[in-house]
Scaffold this active site. Sequence first.
Site, PDB file in Angstrom:
ATOM      1  N   THR A  50       0.856  -1.179   0.000  1.00  0.00           N
ATOM      2  CA  THR A  50       0.000   0.000   0.000  1.00  0.00           C
ATOM      3  C   THR A  50       0.890   1.226   0.000  1.00  0.00           C
ATOM      4  OG1 THR A  50      -1.358   1.379   1.486  1.00  0.00           O
ATOM      5  CG2 THR A  50      -0.234  -0.479   2.476  1.00  0.00           C
ATOM      6  N   CYS A  58      -1.639   5.097  -5.713  1.00  0.00           N
ATOM      7  CA  CYS A  58      -2.418   4.237  -4.830  1.00  0.00           C
ATOM      8  C   CYS A  58      -2.432   2.879  -5.510  1.00  0.00           C
ATOM      9  CB  CYS A  58      -3.833   4.776  -4.647  1.00  0.00           C
ATOM     10  SG  CYS A  58      -4.908   3.661  -3.725  1.00  0.00           S
TER      11      CYS A  58
END
Length: 229
Positions: free
Chosen positions: A83, A196
């Site tokens: 992430t 992202c």
Amino acid sequence: MKTIGLIGGMSYSSTISYYEQLNSITNNLYDDLTTPKIYLSSLNFKEIESLQHNNEWDKLGMILNDEAKKLEQIGVEILALCTNTMHKLFNEMMDSVSIEFVHIAEATAEVISGKNFKSPALLATKFTMEEDFYKDKLINWGLNVLIPNEQQRETLHKIIYEELCFNKINESSRDLFIEIVDSVKETGADSVILGCTEVGLLLNQNNSSLPVFDTVQIHCQKIINSASN
């Protein structure tokens, strides 16, 4: 190869991409059925997301640190966090952890700089776009980081958390992402960072008006390079 440890589940859709790409890259590297040994710690994203939006980053740091220590104890040699946003807690996560960590922003900055791009636009969660923890890594490589305007940042954040984290693909959202790329191009961006790990579900080189740097692809390649050395 060195044993790889992944901290994922944030969200599960991007963690799936990590597993697929790490194995595919390794197959191609060795030109056979070789695959890396991977330990995955997959967290409950409902808990993580709630703590993020309640600004309880101290608790999140402790959660990541606990998982990193567990992975180190079972023999992991290369650690990666699946992430972008949670790299905000890199220092907290690695407290008293001595194994090698592959940082997604460092890997991305190295690739962009190596290809002589100067002004990438960062498309990500609001945490990643608006805070300095990620942009500073890019700036340290001499990059001039651009971010979308406030309304566009809200749109990106909403689609990421309400759609992409559930692995939902809406063409109307894809169109919005494409429009945002066109907009940042007009402000001077020469490339775009899919900052992202879920953004690649909607954007890619085929539908972007700017060269695309997919952080999942870049990160996975760097992880395998590190594990193979």
